[in-house]
Design an enzyme around this catalytic site. Structure first.
Site, PDB file in Angstrom:
ATOM      1  N   ASP A 186      33.556  42.024  36.358  1.00 20.69           N
ATOM      2  CA  ASP A 186      34.742  42.506  37.053  1.00 20.69           C
ATOM      3  C   ASP A 186      34.704  42.068  38.506  1.00 20.69           C
ATOM      4  OD1 ASP A 186      36.846  43.828  38.152  1.00 20.69           O
ATOM      5  OD2 ASP A 186      36.325  45.789  37.362  1.00 20.69           O
ATOM      6  N   ASP A 217      41.685  38.143  39.760  1.00 21.86           N
ATOM      7  CA  ASP A 217      40.969  39.261  39.153  1.00 21.86           C
ATOM      8  C   ASP A 217      40.549  38.875  37.738  1.00 21.86           C
ATOM      9  OD1 ASP A 217      39.990  41.885  38.733  1.00 21.86           O
ATOM     10  OD2 ASP A 217      41.857  42.421  37.725  1.00 21.86           O
TER      11      ASP A 217
END
Ligand SMILES: *[C@@H]1O[C@H](CO)[C@@H](O)[C@H](O)[C@H]1NC(C)=O
Ligand SMILES: *[C@@H]1O[C@H](CO)[C@@H](O)[C@H](O)[C@H]1NC(C)=O
Ligand SMILES: *[C@@H]1O[C@H](CO)[C@@H](O)[C@H](O)[C@H]1NC(C)=O
Ligand SMILES: *[C@@H]1O[C@H](CO)[C@@H](O)[C@H](O)[C@H]1NC(C)=O
Length: 453
Positions: free
Chosen positions: A134, A332
């Protein structure tokens, strides 16, 4: 700073009263879809094999795509991913809006959301575990054997000779919310919507690729209650304090890249490459922008979007970087489908529809509003960043039903119920590209690379 993980609250530590605020989240998708979302990220460990290599070319870690355990229809799959995306984008938006509230309800979704994982080893002797990658998160957390309520593979601190709990006096303990002192450990509670998670702040040796990282600080999850416990460990690749990058500066010099394999394929391995060695040389770069208020996020300057040959008409404010409001564009790895703020998305969508064929019937599916039930030829979409144009191939733009009867533009407008100022370049749009995060030179590179096997 993602996922409401406590380590991430530094440096703008939030008052505890606000950390437990539970904002209501509006999900435009039917409730029934969100309730089944919890199963999707369970892993089929048997399909993963790890290939590690270390040579002068640097370190390479294989990236796996998570595979739903249950056989789901294509539509269920897409809708689940999208439902989770809603929460994540709201969450990211709330981060960048500069509010001091961590939107916990969406955090619940977000924990389930990162869809790309790597395998790591922790402890001495090493225990294998899976970590979700992440890039918008600094955290490392790992479900531990003492954990009451955890569902996945657990790390056993008792079996590691290098494990230690961090004491209350440790500087790291100041950075977690609601710390409390048990006998010799700093522990803390987190709330995620209707779930709560308790963890001890701990250190142990963690090995990604082949280099052991001694005394790596992470949260050892000891208890989860409620319907939504974190299913696996989390590897935060953000750049804020206490992140992997901060903790391995000497080793990896705040440089890494990944190639995410196609999420359509089931095998698929890409790679996470840590350190400056063996990073691509032929790659286009755009400057990374820094938002001191949201130090983990990787902001870039998206200046325009081209659909086919036409640069679509987007009000500059929809793309402008603004550290105060959090507006701008981030890369992201944990969001599945790219979200653009409403005026930007509408401009892209309208031109896309025009190019595909103004007379074709457009249908919607979940949060996708541009789907076709006939075969289409899609225009290219080019994200124009400062110094770097990235033209997406069709595989990164379209999502097809397995039967082939439905095709959707795989992007959407940012959820409009939070401060929707953030454009998120998501993992589907990044797949089969090498994305290089070069923090020392403050730049992000993108190059085509087929890593779907
Ligand atoms: C964590 O939650 C438990 C109850 O589940 C409570 O007894 C304990 O005091 C909480 N600890 C902190 C640090 O808030
Ligand atoms: C996965 O890999 C195996 C061998 O490693 C291969 O036989 C199989 O076709 C691959 N499946 C997909 C969907 O690529
Ligand atoms: C579009 O949909 C309408 C109503 O469903 C239908 O009557 C019409 O034939 C469709 N047009 C095309 C071009 O498929
Ligand atoms: C991106 O493409 C535009 C044309 O659409 C061109 O004018 C511009 O120079 C390109 N930028 C870079 C960095 O290649």
């Amino acid at each position: 700073m993602a996922l409401g993980y406590p380590l991430l609250n530094s440096p703008n530590k939030k008052p505890p009263s606000q950390q437990h605020t539970n904002p209501t989240m509006k999900l435009p998708l039917p409730i029934s879809l969100t309730t089944i979302s919890l199963t999707i990220l369970l892993l089929l460990l048997s399909t993963s094999t790890q290939v590690q290599s270390k040579n002068q070319d640097g370190l390479t870690l294989q990236v796996f795509h998570m595979k739903p355990q249950k056989q789901l229809s294509w539509q269920e799959n897409v809708l689940q991913m999208q439902a989770k995306d809603e929460g994540r984008v709201e969450y990211l938006s709330s981060l960048v809006a500069g509010r001091s509230v961590v939107p916990i309800a969406s955090g619940r979704q977000i924990i389930q959301s990162p869809t790309y994982i790597v395998r790591g080893k922790i402890g001495t002797p090493p225990q294998t575990l899976l970590l979700a990658m992440d890039t918008s998160n600094d955290a490392a957390w790992i479900p531990c054997t003492s954990c009451d309520g955890c569902s996945s593979t657990l790390f056993s601190p008792q079996r590691s000779t290098t494990f230690r709990n961090l004491p209350c006096g440790s500087p790291q303990c100041n950075q977690v919310p609601n710390p409390s002192c048990s006998v010799s450990a700093c522990s803390f509670n987190l709330t995620y919507g209707s779930s709560s998670i308790a963890a001890n702040l701990a250190q142990d040796t963690i090995t990604l690729a082949t280099d052991p990282i001694p005394s790596y600080t992470f949260g050892c999850v000891t208890k989860t209650t409620g319907p939504s416990s974190p299913p696996q460990g989390l590897l935060g690749l953000g750049r804020g304090p206490l992140s992997l990058l901060s903790q391995t500066q000497n080793l990896y010099q705040s440089t890494f890249s990944y190639c995410l394999p196609s999420f359509k394929s089931l095998n698929f391995s890409g790679s996470l490459r840590l350190g400056p060695v063996a990073q691509p040389i032929r790659i286009k770069f755009t400057p990374l922008l820094k938002n001191p208020r949201r130090s983990s996020l990787y902001y870039v300057n998206l200046v325009a979007i081209r659909v086919g040959r036409r640069i679509v008409d987007i009000p500059p404010a929809a793309l402008a970087f603004n550290p105060t409001t959090g507006a701008g564009t981030i890369f992201d790895s944990g969001t599945v489908f790219t979200r653009l703020v409403m005026p930007a998305y509408n401009a892209v969508r309208d031109e896309f529809r025009r190019r595909v064929g103004p007379n074709l019937n457009v249908t919607s599916l979940g949060g996708f509003d541009t789907c076709y039930n006939v075969p289409i030829v899609a225009p290219t979409i080019t994200f124009m960043f400062s110094g770097m144009n990235v033209t997406l191939p069709q595989d990164n733009i379209l999502i097809h039903s397995t039967a082939g009867s439905t095709t959707c533009l795989a992007m959407a407008a940012a959820p409009d119920n939070v401060n929707s100022v953030l454009n998120v370049i998501a993992n589907m749009q990044q797949q089969n590209h090498r994305v290089l995060f070069d923090i020392p030179n403050s730049r992000l590179g993108v190059a085509r690379e087929l890593c779907t096997k």
